[in-house]
Scaffold this active site. Structure first.
Site, PDB file in Angstrom:
ATOM      1  N   GLU A 135       3.348 -22.167 -27.854  1.00  0.00           N
ATOM      2  CA  GLU A 135       3.744 -20.769 -28.127  1.00  0.00           C
ATOM      3  C   GLU A 135       2.630 -19.907 -27.560  1.00  0.00           C
ATOM      4  O   GLU A 135       1.540 -19.832 -28.133  1.00  0.00           O
ATOM      5  CB  GLU A 135       3.871 -20.534 -29.637  1.00  0.00           C
ATOM      6  N   CYS A 177       1.742 -11.618 -30.548  1.00  0.00           N
ATOM      7  CA  CYS A 177       2.271 -12.185 -29.300  1.00  0.00           C
ATOM      8  C   CYS A 177       3.553 -11.478 -28.913  1.00  0.00           C
ATOM      9  O   CYS A 177       3.778 -11.158 -27.756  1.00  0.00           O
ATOM     10  CB  CYS A 177       2.512 -13.678 -29.455  1.00  0.00           C
TER      11      CYS A 177
HETATM   12  P1  NAD Z   1      -6.850 -18.851 -27.327  1.00  0.00           P
HETATM   13  O1  NAD Z   1      -5.908 -19.557 -26.429  1.00  0.00           O
HETATM   14  O2  NAD Z   1      -8.154 -18.427 -26.791  1.00  0.00           O
HETATM   15  O3  NAD Z   1      -7.199 -19.741 -28.604  1.00  0.00           O
HETATM   16  C1  NAD Z   1      -6.198 -20.248 -29.461  1.00  0.00           C
HETATM   17  C2  NAD Z   1      -6.707 -21.511 -30.131  1.00  0.00           C
HETATM   18  O4  NAD Z   1      -6.842 -22.550 -29.153  1.00  0.00           O
HETATM   19  C3  NAD Z   1      -8.074 -21.389 -30.778  1.00  0.00           C
HETATM   20  O5  NAD Z   1      -8.080 -22.153 -31.962  1.00  0.00           O
HETATM   21  C4  NAD Z   1      -8.997 -21.997 -29.728  1.00  0.00           C
HETATM   22  O6  NAD Z   1     -10.219 -22.487 -30.257  1.00  0.00           O
HETATM   23  C5  NAD Z   1      -8.152 -23.106 -29.167  1.00  0.00           C
HETATM   24  N1  NAD Z   1      -8.424 -23.489 -27.779  1.00  0.00           N
HETATM   25  C6  NAD Z   1      -8.893 -22.711 -26.779  1.00  0.00           C
HETATM   26  N2  NAD Z   1      -8.943 -23.424 -25.629  1.00  0.00           N
HETATM   27  C7  NAD Z   1      -8.457 -24.660 -25.912  1.00  0.00           C
HETATM   28  C8  NAD Z   1      -8.231 -25.835 -25.140  1.00  0.00           C
HETATM   29  N3  NAD Z   1      -8.502 -25.881 -23.835  1.00  0.00           N
HETATM   30  N4  NAD Z   1      -7.698 -26.913 -25.760  1.00  0.00           N
HETATM   31  C9  NAD Z   1      -7.392 -26.883 -27.072  1.00  0.00           C
HETATM   32  N5  NAD Z   1      -7.603 -25.799 -27.862  1.00  0.00           N
HETATM   33  C10 NAD Z   1      -8.132 -24.703 -27.280  1.00  0.00           C
HETATM   34  O7  NAD Z   1      -6.005 -17.627 -27.912  1.00  0.00           O
HETATM   35  P2  NAD Z   1      -6.485 -16.465 -28.889  1.00  0.00           P
HETATM   36  O8  NAD Z   1      -7.296 -15.495 -28.106  1.00  0.00           O
HETATM   37  O9  NAD Z   1      -7.030 -17.042 -30.139  1.00  0.00           O
HETATM   38  O10 NAD Z   1      -5.068 -15.811 -29.292  1.00  0.00           O
HETATM   39  C11 NAD Z   1      -4.457 -14.806 -28.590  1.00  0.00           C
HETATM   40  C12 NAD Z   1      -3.343 -15.354 -27.717  1.00  0.00           C
HETATM   41  O11 NAD Z   1      -2.412 -16.094 -28.505  1.00  0.00           O
HETATM   42  C13 NAD Z   1      -2.536 -14.245 -27.085  1.00  0.00           C
HETATM   43  O12 NAD Z   1      -2.272 -14.564 -25.743  1.00  0.00           O
HETATM   44  C14 NAD Z   1      -1.252 -14.247 -27.891  1.00  0.00           C
HETATM   45  O13 NAD Z   1      -0.144 -13.691 -27.225  1.00  0.00           O
HETATM   46  C15 NAD Z   1      -1.086 -15.686 -28.184  1.00  0.00           C
HETATM   47  N6  NAD Z   1      -0.179 -15.891 -29.321  1.00  0.00           N
HETATM   48  C16 NAD Z   1       1.067 -16.443 -29.101  1.00  0.00           C
HETATM   49  C17 NAD Z   1       1.958 -16.588 -30.148  1.00  0.00           C
HETATM   50  C18 NAD Z   1       3.336 -17.169 -29.953  1.00  0.00           C
HETATM   51  O14 NAD Z   1       3.943 -17.591 -30.940  1.00  0.00           O
HETATM   52  N7  NAD Z   1       3.879 -17.208 -28.741  1.00  0.00           N
HETATM   53  C19 NAD Z   1       1.577 -16.183 -31.433  1.00  0.00           C
HETATM   54  C20 NAD Z   1       0.320 -15.625 -31.618  1.00  0.00           C
HETATM   55  C21 NAD Z   1      -0.559 -15.495 -30.546  1.00  0.00           C
END
Ligand code: NAD
Length: 471
Positions: free
Chosen positions: A241, A275
């Protein structure tokens, strides 16, 4: 006096601290108010081993699963004040928004506890039966915007389906999730739910762990692609997601006042750090001036400030990187000729506060229109020809949601079916999500979907039994 809050991890039913910690900043004050464990490689290993050991008996006991998943809702409800305080301090939400998030998360657990799941289905009566089996250990990884709600979207269906879970919150917002893990230590058998914390490298370790059967990931497109690549060598199951850049298309006969109300709500809830928020608005030229003026009026009326004050409507942006990014996108757009109709300024000396900002004279080619801003700045793009607005709406790698605004249901649907997105809302945006409603993105916004029976099925595989088997 040491007033820093510390909450340990939950691994194999026990609390586990760590020598290394990550500092957690309150975005309203910029103060480090908490420390979370930075899980070591051996802690991550222990969590997966505990989850794998707990999986067989958990997978067999449907009655226990139903009961425990229902109990999570009670635990969250009983502890709502404490959890809301943690969420407010780490995520920068108002206390009432934190409570809304917790109530929503509890509703997800209640829904999945009650869901009537067809564990067995007759495929060819008397001869072939399908049986829904759990996958094993699920790695659940969440972002910082809705730590508890998005954890619930994963935990409730994964656990009810008979999987065990290792959950990792964002390093920006680990505290409420860690506390939830502690509160649930008596609800689940040891190892069924493990909560670890740490930086992105902990997420990476989870995605490549040999005991991980499925990764359920919510976060950015960039990290989502890295996760997809990481699970590929082992062909682990995957739900992604990811980010969105949702367009709203206003039709020529839309009601300006009602549309402005709805767009503001859909664009600025939690400062646009959603999101599925509206992230760009296409407006017919005839309505452009009146709609911009009405949106600006609404934006100017909002109270931005202290998240603990009940009169506050919008808190800070969640973290300094995001704050700087949004301000950078805004300043680039202004240099390129966009205009501020409302907002644009920082609020106060401390905290990552930015007034809700309405940006006019925006157009494709500006990063604030082409990329996901994920903050309190909403660009309005004028259009002459509806077909061209639809083309621009689709001219993106994102495909999470979209909305269409106008009085004629048939026309709204006609436009909706032209839009390449997982969801289209009519006369609203990011409307009350429900645990029974599938949610997922097309293109780079995701793979698979969450929620409802289909969401639960994505945490199972259908084992097919041949022979004379009664259903
Ligand atoms: P992010 O991708 O930086 O981090 C999300 C999570 O993933 C964190 O726990 C992080 O530590 C972990 N992570 C980061 N890199 C990783 C990797 N290579 N492998 C495994 N885990 C890893 O995102 P963010 O800045 O925390 O959140 C914002 C983003 O999330 C926005 O783009 C938003 O649109 C998206 N989002 C999507 C949804 C949806 O349902 N589609 C919902 C909420 C947020």
């Amino acid at each position: 006096m040491d007033t820093v809050t510390r909450i340990p991890m939950t691994i194999g039913g026990a609390t586990v601290a760590s020598d290394e910690v990550i500092e957690v900043v309150n975005p309203a004050t910029e103060a480090v108010w908490a420390e979370a464990p930075a899980a070591s490689k051996s802690s991550v290993d222990n969590a997966f081993t505990a989850a794998a050991e707990a999986a067989p008996s958990w997978g067999r006991d449907e009655t226990a699963r139903r009961k425990a998943v229902a109990a999570v809702a009670d635990v969250m409800t009983r502890n709502i004040d404490e959890l809301a305080d943690l969420l407010t301090a780490e995520a920068g939400k108002t206390v009432s928004d934190s409570k809304l998030e917790i109530q929503g998360a509890a509703a997800w657990f209640s829904y999945f506890a009650d869901l009537d799941v067809p564990w067995r289905e007759s495929i060819d009566p008397g001869r072939v039966t399908g049986v829904r089996r759990p996958l094993g250990v699920v790695a659940a990884i969440t972002p910082w915007n809705f730590p508890l709600a998005l954890a619930a979207w994963k935990l409730a269906p994964a656990l009810r389906a008979g999987n065990t879970v290792v959950l990792k919150p964002s390093p920006y917002t680990p505290m409420a999730t860690l506390r939830l893990g502690q509160l649930l230590q008596d609800v689940f058998p040891a190892g069924v739910l493990n909560v670890v914390s740490g930086g992105d490298e902990v997420g990476v370790a989870m995605t490549v762990h040999p005991l991980t059967a499925k990764v359920s990931f919510t976060g950015s497109v960039e990290a989502g692609k890295a996760v997809a690549a990481a699970v590929a060598p082992d062909l682990k199951r995957l739900t992604l997601e990811l980010g969105g850049n949702d367009p709203a298309i206003v039709l020529g006969d839309a009601d300006v006042a009602a549309t402005a109300e709805g767009l503001f709500a859909g664009g600025f809830y939690h400062n646009g750090q959603v999101c599925g928020a509206v992230k760009r608005v296409y407006v017919p030229e005839r309505l452009y001036g009146p709609l911009a003026a009405e949106l600006a009026r609404i934006a100017d009326s909002k109270v931005v400030g202290d998240t603990r004050d009940s009169s506050t409507q919008l808190g800070p942006v969640q973290n300094v990187n995001q704050y700087e990014r949004v301000r950078g996108l805004l300043s680039d757009a202004l240099k390129d000729g966009a205009q501020v109709a409302a907002g644009g300024q920082r609020v106060g000396e401390r905290g990552y506060f930015l007034r809700p900002t309405i940006l006019t004279d925006a157009h494709a080619g500006q990063a604030i229109v082409d990329e996901e801003q994920f903050g309190p700045v909403l660009p309005l793009i004028p259009y002459v020809d509806l077909a061209d607005a639809i083309r621009q709406a689709n001219d993106t790698h994102f495909g999470l949601g979209a909305s269409v605004w106008g009085p004629n249901r048939d026309q709204l649907e006609e436009v909706a079916l032209e839009i390449e997105s997982g969801t289209v809302y009519f006369n609203g945006h990011a409307l009350n999500y429900g645990p029974h409603v599938p949610f997922g993105g097309r293109k780079w916004s995701g793979i698979g979907s969450e929620n409802g029976l289909d969401g639960l099925k994505s945490f199972t595989h259908l084992q097919v039994l041949y022979g004379d088997v009664a259903v």
